[in-house]
Design an enzyme around this catalytic site. Structure first.
Site, PDB file in Angstrom:
ATOM      1  N   TYR A 212      27.866  88.385 101.477  1.00  0.00           N
ATOM      2  CA  TYR A 212      27.259  87.058 101.520  1.00  0.00           C
ATOM      3  C   TYR A 212      27.651  86.330 102.797  1.00  0.00           C
ATOM      4  O   TYR A 212      28.816  86.353 103.208  1.00  0.00           O
ATOM      5  CB  TYR A 212      27.675  86.239 100.302  1.00  0.00           C
ATOM      6  CG  TYR A 212      27.008  86.651  98.995  1.00  0.00           C
ATOM      7  CD1 TYR A 212      25.943  87.546  98.978  1.00  0.00           C
ATOM      8  CD2 TYR A 212      27.449  86.135  97.780  1.00  0.00           C
ATOM      9  CE1 TYR A 212      25.348  87.914  97.780  1.00  0.00           C
ATOM     10  CE2 TYR A 212      26.841  86.492  96.584  1.00  0.00           C
ATOM     11  CZ  TYR A 212      25.801  87.391  96.588  1.00  0.00           C
ATOM     12  OH  TYR A 212      25.193  87.750  95.403  1.00  0.00           O
TER      13      TYR A 212
ATOM     14  N   GLY B  55      13.974  81.529  90.697  1.00  0.00           N
ATOM     15  CA  GLY B  55      12.977  82.221  91.489  1.00  0.00           C
ATOM     16  C   GLY B  55      13.061  81.941  92.964  1.00  0.00           C
ATOM     17  O   GLY B  55      12.024  81.888  93.654  1.00  0.00           O
TER      18      GLY B  55
ATOM     19  N   ARG C  62      10.973  79.076  94.201  1.00  0.00           N
ATOM     20  CA  ARG C  62       9.506  79.169  94.177  1.00  0.00           C
ATOM     21  C   ARG C  62       8.874  78.048  93.352  1.00  0.00           C
ATOM     22  O   ARG C  62       7.769  77.598  93.648  1.00  0.00           O
ATOM     23  CB  ARG C  62       9.068  80.519  93.598  1.00  0.00           C
ATOM     24  CG  ARG C  62       9.142  81.678  94.568  1.00  0.00           C
ATOM     25  CD  ARG C  62       8.809  82.989  93.880  1.00  0.00           C
ATOM     26  NE  ARG C  62       7.470  82.986  93.297  1.00  0.00           N
ATOM     27  CZ  ARG C  62       7.021  83.965  92.507  1.00  0.00           C
ATOM     28  NH1 ARG C  62       7.800  84.997  92.216  1.00  0.00           N
ATOM     29  NH2 ARG C  62       5.791  83.908  92.014  1.00  0.00           N
ATOM     30  N   LEU C  63       9.601  77.600  92.334  1.00  0.00           N
ATOM     31  CA  LEU C  63       9.055  76.532  91.486  1.00  0.00           C
ATOM     32  C   LEU C  63       8.852  75.237  92.256  1.00  0.00           C
ATOM     33  O   LEU C  63       8.048  74.395  91.872  1.00  0.00           O
ATOM     34  CB  LEU C  63       9.993  76.270  90.301  1.00  0.00           C
ATOM     35  CG  LEU C  63      10.049  77.360  89.234  1.00  0.00           C
ATOM     36  CD1 LEU C  63      11.114  77.025  88.207  1.00  0.00           C
ATOM     37  CD2 LEU C  63       8.692  77.515  88.573  1.00  0.00           C
TER      38      LEU C  63
END
Length: 307
Positions: free
Chosen positions: A59, A219, A222-223
């Site tokens: 990460y 998501g 994406r929402l």
């Protein structure tokens, strides 16, 4: 006030919080500039019942663990209140690993052992509560991985082991070589990514009473940002209506509550770098989600009625 975040018994001697906080975006976030900001995130999570912290060696292109570790060095007493998860076996290209000629996966014993030594040093801790193999490796020798896990467990460096992004057959292969149950499979799932609900992944988790962890439970935003995303466009008004019905802060919390209603009892990993959103997310816990409301979201996500 008592936390709404439940506990999950991942192993006989290990519990995780129902929500975890993930360090994937810790480097590069405009909301986090120094170790004090990281410490603020850690303390907010702990104070609201989120005790499980999810990492991976890669990460931030191998920088997030050490950034988190700087915060832990300022408040080492917090280690006793948390569970640390990290992942290894993805080998990225870049200045941090000049020996890598191509991006690849590496589940060799030597690589796994070296990765853990790096993570322990970077995180300023003497043990990892759970180590996950980050991605399936087509060259994985299950017996060699089992040997690496046994070495790490016997040394006290790692308490428990799991996987991430494994198919049910890949999970079963590795489990067949271990004398200790794999304690999770961390996979992507959200209202716009339904695959593990239907491809056997969550069936297997429920079968073995293993609680999966979920990455990208919203998501990948994406929402909120999917301008040309048909599923997100169908979902947003429905989630907004249910937000009002259940008295939740936002549509994100509805989406998390929807996941928590799955019978495999998954543990979503939150990617937010804002303390206020960590607090908001905890309100998704304990919601008694109506079955028909749950299917209303599923139908909108799929774009067709159930058969």
């Amino acid at each position: 006030m008592k936390s709404q975040v439940a506990r999950r018994k991942m192993a006989a001697d290990l519990e995780f919080s129902q929500l975890a906080w993930g360090a994937w975006r810790l480097r590069g976030s405009e909301d986090v500039s120094d170790a004090d900001d990281v410490l603020r995130l850690i303390e907010t999570a702990l104070d609201h019942g989120i005790t499980t912290f999810d990492h991976a060696d890669i990460y931030g292109r191998y920088q997030c663990e050490s950034f988190f570790g700087q915060a832990m060095a300022k408040a080492p007493h917090l280690r006793r209140r948390m569970e640390i998860v990290t992942k290894c076996n993805i080998a990225l290209l870049g200045d941090a690993r000049p020996e890598h000629r191509i991006g690849h996966y590496n589940t060799s014993k030597a690589h796994v052992l070296q990765s853990i030594d790096n993570s322990l040093r970077n995180l300023h801790t003497d043990h990892i509560d759970a180590l996950l193999l980050h991605r399936p490796d087509p060259l994985m020798i299950a017996d060699e991985v089992a040997d690496a896990f046994a070495t790490l467990r016997q040394s006290g460096k790692v308490r428990h082991f799991g996987v991430s992004n494994f198919t049910p057959s890949q999970f079963d292969l590795l489990q067949s070589r271990l004398d200790q149950p794999l304690m999770t499979n961390q996979v992507e799932c959200s209202v716009v990514e339904l695959a593990p609900i239907f491809d056997g992944t969550f069936d297997q988790m429920q079968q073995h009473r293993v609680f999966p962890m979920i990455w990208s439970p919203l998501g990948g935003a994406r929402l909120f940002s999917g301008q040309n995303d048909d599923a997100a466009a169908r979902l947003r008004p429905i989630l907004e209506n249910l937000r009002a019905k259940y008295g939740l802060p936002g549509v994100a919390e509805v989406a998390i509550a929807w996941l928590l209603h799955l019978p495999c009892q998954p543990l979503p990993v939150l990617g937010t770098m804002k303390p206020t959103r960590i607090i908001d997310a905890t309100q998704a816990c304990g919601i008694e989600f109506d079955r028909q409301d749950w299917f209303t979201i599923l139908v909108a996500a799929q774009g067709h009625p159930v058969p």
